[in-house]
Design a protein around this motif. Structure first.
Motif, PDB file in Angstrom:
ATOM      1  N   SER A  46       0.832  -1.218   0.000  1.00 33.41           N
ATOM      2  CA  SER A  46       0.000   0.000   0.000  1.00 33.41           C
ATOM      3  C   SER A  46       0.858   1.256   0.000  1.00 33.41           C
ATOM      4  O   SER A  46       0.519   2.250  -0.642  1.00 33.41           O
ATOM      5  N   ASP A 165      -6.090  -1.751  -4.623  1.00 32.94           N
ATOM      6  CA  ASP A 165      -5.359  -2.159  -3.422  1.00 32.94           C
ATOM      7  C   ASP A 165      -6.190  -3.172  -2.642  1.00 32.94           C
ATOM      8  O   ASP A 165      -7.042  -2.812  -1.853  1.00 32.94           O
ATOM      9  N   GLU A 166      -5.963  -4.434  -2.905  1.00 32.45           N
ATOM     10  CA  GLU A 166      -6.694  -5.546  -2.280  1.00 32.45           C
ATOM     11  C   GLU A 166      -8.199  -5.347  -2.414  1.00 32.45           C
ATOM     12  O   GLU A 166      -8.963  -5.605  -1.476  1.00 32.45           O
TER      13      GLU A 166
END
Ligand SMILES: Nc1ncnc2c1ncn2[C@@H]1O[C@H](COP(=O)(O)OP(=O)(O)OP(=O)(O)O)[C@@H](O)[C@H]1O
Ligand SMILES: [Mg+2]
Length: 279
Positions: A46, A165-166
């Motif tokens: 991240s 992001d995920e």
């Protein structure tokens, strides 16, 4: 032409007294690449993503997006528009009462005229398969629908880079499939660079190129088939391979020659079918 993302000797520390959580990172990502960033919790994924759109600035080194330095404040509004981010929690990505208004919000922020806005909302809803949901209240949607609505919101700004992001990690298998299909569809149809952050190997194998981060360092930069060759190395680091890749790794270990690794279940089933028909 400048790379979509160019990273040179980048280090990042949250605080001066803390250790660097991104270390000595150098890489280049071209326009229209689909790249997965794989790494365990805390590996710096991240942090890396936030350096691409200027939310975080490198402590040392340089990050450029299409030749523009992210550290230059004059580039920040340009960057926010060019680099779209979709995050993990679908609940946290809405500001308006309907999906349509939510997409409109981002467009109003860049001062888009109303006519164009209507057109753009329809377009991005169509691309993400949520045309039927434009009048729905975001909190009533399923997890997968929420993420697709969030994607529509960033896509409407026509970014040249999309960072996930995920974005599937809180979804059930169905929602995950929905979002992945949206993402790969966008990659095929739009002139776009995709960065997909994940800790799931199976998901990472959908990309064309996989960067593995470990403790803030680049451990591997591989094609999907190349990553499968690193079976033991990643297993030793606690990664779980999908069973159909494990099967291929085991066959290779036993001396069976496979021309390549088959990185999706469908390709592997097809290959097995061919193999067994020759027996
Ligand atoms: N705001 C912050 N202040 C201080 N340290 C932080 C901050 N955010 C993250 N860190 C630390 O930096 C390191 C990298 O974090 P980062 O969030 O980039 O990892 P990640 O790979 O995205 O992890 P995850 O898979 O859990 O999302 C971790 O050790 C984390 O504890
Ligand atoms: Mg993270």
């Amino acid at each position: 032409m400048a790379a979509a993302i160019y990273v040179e000797d980048v280090w990042f520390q949250y605080k001066e007294e803390d250790p660097a959580v991104v270390q000595d990172l150098s890489l280049s990502i071209g326009a229209r690449e689909f790249v997965a960033v794989l790494g365990r919790n805390g590996s710096g994924k991240s942090t890396f993503a936030h350096m691409i759109n200027g939310l975080l600035l490198p402590t040392r080194g340089k990050v450029e997006v299409k030749g523009r330095n992210v550290a230059d404040e004059a580039n920040h509004s340009w960057l926010r528009q060019r680099v779209g981010m979709v995050f993990q929690n679908p609940e946290h990505q809405f500001v308006a009462a309907t999906v349509r208004d939510d997409i409109a919000f981002g467009l109003e922020n860049i001062g888009m005229p109303r006519e164009k806005m209507i057109e753009r909302i329809e377009w991005s809803a169509k691309k993400t398969g949520i045309s039927e949901l434009l009048d729905a209240e975001p909190h009533r949607l399923s997890g997968g629908q929420k993420q697709r609505a969030a994607i529509a919101g960033v896509l409407a700004l026509k970014p040249s880079i999309l960072v996930f992001d995920e974005a599937t990690s809180m979804l059930d298998p169905y929602g995950r499939k929905e979002v992945l299909a949206t993402l790969t569809g966008l990659f095929e149809e739009e002139n776009i660079t995709i960065i997909m952050i994940t800790h799931d190997i199976k998901e990472a194998l959908q990309a064309e190129r996989i960067l593995v981060l470990e403790e803030g360092k680049l451990l591997l930069d591989q094609t999907p088939a190349g990553l499968c060759n690193e079976g033991d190395r990643l297993r030793a680091r606690g990664y779980e391979w999908p069973y159909f890749i494990e099967m291929q790794q085991e066959l290779t270990r036993q001396g069976v020659h496979l021309p390549t690794y088959y990185v999706t279940e469908e390709e592997w089933v097809e290959a097995l079918w061919m193999l067994s028909s020759k027996m």
